[in-house]
Design a protein around this motif. Sequence first.
Motif, PDB file in Angstrom:
ATOM      1  N   GLU A   1      28.075  86.932  31.266  1.00  0.00           N
ATOM      2  CA  GLU A   1      27.124  86.266  32.147  1.00  0.00           C
ATOM      3  C   GLU A   1      25.725  86.806  31.861  1.00  0.00           C
ATOM      4  O   GLU A   1      25.503  88.015  31.820  1.00  0.00           O
ATOM      5  N   ARG A   2      24.804  85.913  31.644  1.00  0.00           N
ATOM      6  CA  ARG A   2      23.451  86.350  31.311  1.00  0.00           C
ATOM      7  C   ARG A   2      22.770  86.954  32.536  1.00  0.00           C
ATOM      8  O   ARG A   2      22.958  86.512  33.666  1.00  0.00           O
ATOM      9  N   GLN A   3      21.959  87.949  32.296  1.00  0.00           N
ATOM     10  CA  GLN A   3      21.282  88.662  33.377  1.00  0.00           C
ATOM     11  C   GLN A   3      19.771  88.554  33.198  1.00  0.00           C
ATOM     12  O   GLN A   3      19.265  88.461  32.091  1.00  0.00           O
ATOM     13  N   TYR A   4      19.080  88.581  34.336  1.00  0.00           N
ATOM     14  CA  TYR A   4      17.627  88.608  34.270  1.00  0.00           C
ATOM     15  C   TYR A   4      17.176  90.017  33.911  1.00  0.00           C
ATOM     16  O   TYR A   4      17.758  91.010  34.314  1.00  0.00           O
ATOM     17  N   THR A   5      16.105  90.097  33.139  1.00  0.00           N
ATOM     18  CA  THR A   5      15.608  91.372  32.644  1.00  0.00           C
ATOM     19  C   THR A   5      14.440  91.841  33.508  1.00  0.00           C
ATOM     20  O   THR A   5      14.109  91.232  34.526  1.00  0.00           O
ATOM     21  N   GLU A   6      13.809  92.898  33.049  1.00  0.00           N
ATOM     22  CA  GLU A   6      12.570  93.347  33.691  1.00  0.00           C
ATOM     23  C   GLU A   6      11.360  92.868  32.887  1.00  0.00           C
ATOM     24  O   GLU A   6      10.272  93.427  33.002  1.00  0.00           O
ATOM     25  N   ASP A   7      11.595  91.829  32.086  1.00  0.00           N
ATOM     26  CA  ASP A   7      10.522  91.285  31.260  1.00  0.00           C
ATOM     27  C   ASP A   7       9.769  90.225  32.046  1.00  0.00           C
ATOM     28  O   ASP A   7      10.206  89.082  32.164  1.00  0.00           O
ATOM     29  N   TYR A   8       8.641  90.611  32.615  1.00  0.00           N
ATOM     30  CA  TYR A   8       7.845  89.706  33.438  1.00  0.00           C
ATOM     31  C   TYR A   8       6.671  89.160  32.627  1.00  0.00           C
ATOM     32  O   TYR A   8       6.131  89.813  31.750  1.00  0.00           O
ATOM     33  N   ARG A   9       6.295  87.957  32.957  1.00  0.00           N
ATOM     34  CA  ARG A   9       5.096  87.361  32.385  1.00  0.00           C
ATOM     35  C   ARG A   9       4.268  86.742  33.506  1.00  0.00           C
ATOM     36  O   ARG A   9       4.806  86.092  34.413  1.00  0.00           O
ATOM     37  N   CYS A  10       2.977  86.952  33.426  1.00  0.00           N
ATOM     38  CA  CYS A  10       2.071  86.284  34.366  1.00  0.00           C
ATOM     39  C   CYS A  10       1.643  84.969  33.737  1.00  0.00           C
ATOM     40  O   CYS A  10       1.141  84.948  32.606  1.00  0.00           O
ATOM     41  N   ILE A  11       1.880  83.880  34.423  1.00  0.00           N
ATOM     42  CA  ILE A  11       1.476  82.576  33.897  1.00  0.00           C
ATOM     43  C   ILE A  11       0.159  82.116  34.517  1.00  0.00           C
ATOM     44  O   ILE A  11      -0.213  80.948  34.440  1.00  0.00           O
ATOM     45  N   GLY A  12      -0.520  83.053  35.151  1.00  0.00           N
ATOM     46  CA  GLY A  12      -1.853  82.754  35.650  1.00  0.00           C
ATOM     47  C   GLY A  12      -1.854  82.060  37.000  1.00  0.00           C
ATOM     48  O   GLY A  12      -0.937  82.204  37.800  1.00  0.00           O
ATOM     49  N   HIS A  13      -2.903  81.306  37.222  1.00  0.00           N
ATOM     50  CA  HIS A  13      -3.118  80.662  38.509  1.00  0.00           C
ATOM     51  C   HIS A  13      -2.922  79.158  38.405  1.00  0.00           C
ATOM     52  O   HIS A  13      -3.189  78.553  37.366  1.00  0.00           O
ATOM     53  N   CYS A  14      -2.461  78.568  39.466  1.00  0.00           N
ATOM     54  CA  CYS A  14      -2.316  77.123  39.500  1.00  0.00           C
ATOM     55  C   CYS A  14      -3.694  76.482  39.334  1.00  0.00           C
ATOM     56  O   CYS A  14      -4.642  76.853  40.040  1.00  0.00           O
ATOM     57  N   PRO A  15      -3.851  75.531  38.413  1.00  0.00           N
ATOM     58  CA  PRO A  15      -5.162  74.913  38.197  1.00  0.00           C
ATOM     59  C   PRO A  15      -5.663  74.113  39.394  1.00  0.00           C
ATOM     60  O   PRO A  15      -6.838  73.745  39.433  1.00  0.00           O
ATOM     61  N   PHE A  16      -4.783  73.870  40.361  1.00  0.00           N
ATOM     62  CA  PHE A  16      -5.206  73.127  41.549  1.00  0.00           C
ATOM     63  C   PHE A  16      -5.586  74.038  42.707  1.00  0.00           C
ATOM     64  O   PHE A  16      -5.891  73.558  43.798  1.00  0.00           O
ATOM     65  N   GLY A  17      -5.539  75.358  42.462  1.00  0.00           N
ATOM     66  CA  GLY A  17      -6.015  76.284  43.476  1.00  0.00           C
ATOM     67  C   GLY A  17      -4.950  77.213  44.011  1.00  0.00           C
ATOM     68  O   GLY A  17      -3.849  77.322  43.464  1.00  0.00           O
ATOM     69  N   ALA A  18      -5.279  77.877  45.102  1.00  0.00           N
ATOM     70  CA  ALA A  18      -4.394  78.821  45.769  1.00  0.00           C
ATOM     71  C   ALA A  18      -4.180  78.370  47.206  1.00  0.00           C
ATOM     72  O   ALA A  18      -4.827  77.434  47.682  1.00  0.00           O
ATOM     73  N   ILE A  19      -3.278  79.035  47.888  1.00  0.00           N
ATOM     74  CA  ILE A  19      -3.041  78.710  49.296  1.00  0.00           C
ATOM     75  C   ILE A  19      -4.348  78.850  50.076  1.00  0.00           C
ATOM     76  O   ILE A  19      -5.050  79.849  49.946  1.00  0.00           O
ATOM     77  N   GLY A  20      -4.659  77.843  50.868  1.00  0.00           N
ATOM     78  CA  GLY A  20      -5.903  77.840  51.623  1.00  0.00           C
ATOM     79  C   GLY A  20      -7.008  77.042  50.975  1.00  0.00           C
ATOM     80  O   GLY A  20      -7.966  76.638  51.651  1.00  0.00           O
ATOM     81  N   ASP A  21      -6.909  76.812  49.655  1.00  0.00           N
ATOM     82  CA  ASP A  21      -7.885  75.958  48.980  1.00  0.00           C
ATOM     83  C   ASP A  21      -7.649  74.499  49.355  1.00  0.00           C
ATOM     84  O   ASP A  21      -6.630  74.155  49.970  1.00  0.00           O
ATOM     85  N   ARG A  22      -8.587  73.662  48.961  1.00  0.00           N
ATOM     86  CA  ARG A  22      -8.534  72.264  49.366  1.00  0.00           C
ATOM     87  C   ARG A  22      -8.534  71.327  48.168  1.00  0.00           C
ATOM     88  O   ARG A  22      -9.081  71.647  47.116  1.00  0.00           O
ATOM     89  N   LEU A  23      -7.923  70.180  48.365  1.00  0.00           N
ATOM     90  CA  LEU A  23      -7.861  69.141  47.343  1.00  0.00           C
ATOM     91  C   LEU A  23      -8.475  67.864  47.904  1.00  0.00           C
ATOM     92  O   LEU A  23      -8.077  67.413  48.982  1.00  0.00           O
ATOM     93  N   TRP A  24      -9.439  67.314  47.208  1.00  0.00           N
ATOM     94  CA  TRP A  24      -9.957  66.003  47.621  1.00  0.00           C
ATOM     95  C   TRP A  24      -9.346  64.938  46.716  1.00  0.00           C
ATOM     96  O   TRP A  24      -9.287  65.071  45.509  1.00  0.00           O
ATOM     97  N   VAL A  25      -8.814  63.924  47.347  1.00  0.00           N
ATOM     98  CA  VAL A  25      -7.970  62.938  46.672  1.00  0.00           C
ATOM     99  C   VAL A  25      -8.812  61.881  45.961  1.00  0.00           C
ATOM    100  O   VAL A  25      -9.728  61.291  46.535  1.00  0.00           O
ATOM    101  N   GLN A  26      -8.462  61.667  44.699  1.00  0.00           N
ATOM    102  CA  GLN A  26      -9.038  60.574  43.925  1.00  0.00           C
ATOM    103  C   GLN A  26      -8.037  59.431  43.900  1.00  0.00           C
ATOM    104  O   GLN A  26      -6.845  59.648  43.659  1.00  0.00           O
ATOM    105  N   GLU A  27      -8.507  58.229  44.131  1.00  0.00           N
ATOM    106  CA  GLU A  27      -7.626  57.071  44.144  1.00  0.00           C
ATOM    107  C   GLU A  27      -8.344  55.850  43.594  1.00  0.00           C
ATOM    108  O   GLU A  27      -9.579  55.769  43.608  1.00  0.00           O
ATOM    109  N   GLN A  28      -7.584  54.894  43.103  1.00  0.00           N
ATOM    110  CA  GLN A  28      -8.144  53.670  42.546  1.00  0.00           C
ATOM    111  C   GLN A  28      -8.911  52.927  43.635  1.00  0.00           C
ATOM    112  O   GLN A  28      -8.449  52.798  44.773  1.00  0.00           O
TER     113      GLN A  28
END
Length: 228
Positions: free
Chosen positions: A78-105
């Motif tokens: 059975e495969r096991q998870y390692t201690e090999d971590y990677r940071c994939i950075g930040h979500c390009p749409f922001g963090a918790i508490g940030d805001r998104l303004w909606v674009q629509e047709q």
Amino acid sequence: MINIKERPVVFTAEEVNAVLAGDKTQHRIIIENTKDTQCLFNGDWRYDGRDFLDDRGGMPDPKGAHYVERLESSEGEERQYTEDYRCIGHCPFGAIGDRLWVQEQHYRHPDQRYWLTTKPHYFADGHLTLNDRHDAGLLQEYCAVDTPRWASRLLLEITDIRIERVTDITHNDSVAEYCFNFGEKRQQSIPPLTGFAKYWIEKHGNNAWRSNPWIWVIEFKVIKEGLL
């Protein structure tokens, strides 16, 4: 002082109507293969969230970085998870508490001099005719990505962000996406999970479900409706 940022996000007309009705509270976006996220496209990983603690027992990343842990390959075991971590950075749409303004047709007057006096008409509100408004003939059609900030009528606050595979979606999450009640599917009695899968394929292509891409899952709440 908290630094709240605003970023644009594109919604279809059906998605906009679902948000306005209070039915859609989640949105899924495919993670692009970038310098930070490229590890996701090479090997098996699991999401470890934002609350990553380093070897010294450090505090969670205050800027909302996201981490994944690698799955160790092995034969006959059975495969096991390692201690090999990677940071994939930040979500390009922001963090918790940030805001998104909606674009629509939408339709709007092409001359900036009339923007303050001539409101846009949104595709989500139905077809535009001269019977609806006398200046309909003066308005020009624009795709969602051409929506300027002033013409956005929906402002959302991010309440949670995580990453997962698109097929990991649960029944409750598919209900929060509300895609089972879009368009022709409104006339059908289909389970929410099936509706989401059909919606995802229609939006991203025939192989979009089978390829099972990594995605950003953004949960949100509406904080403002209507033009600013």
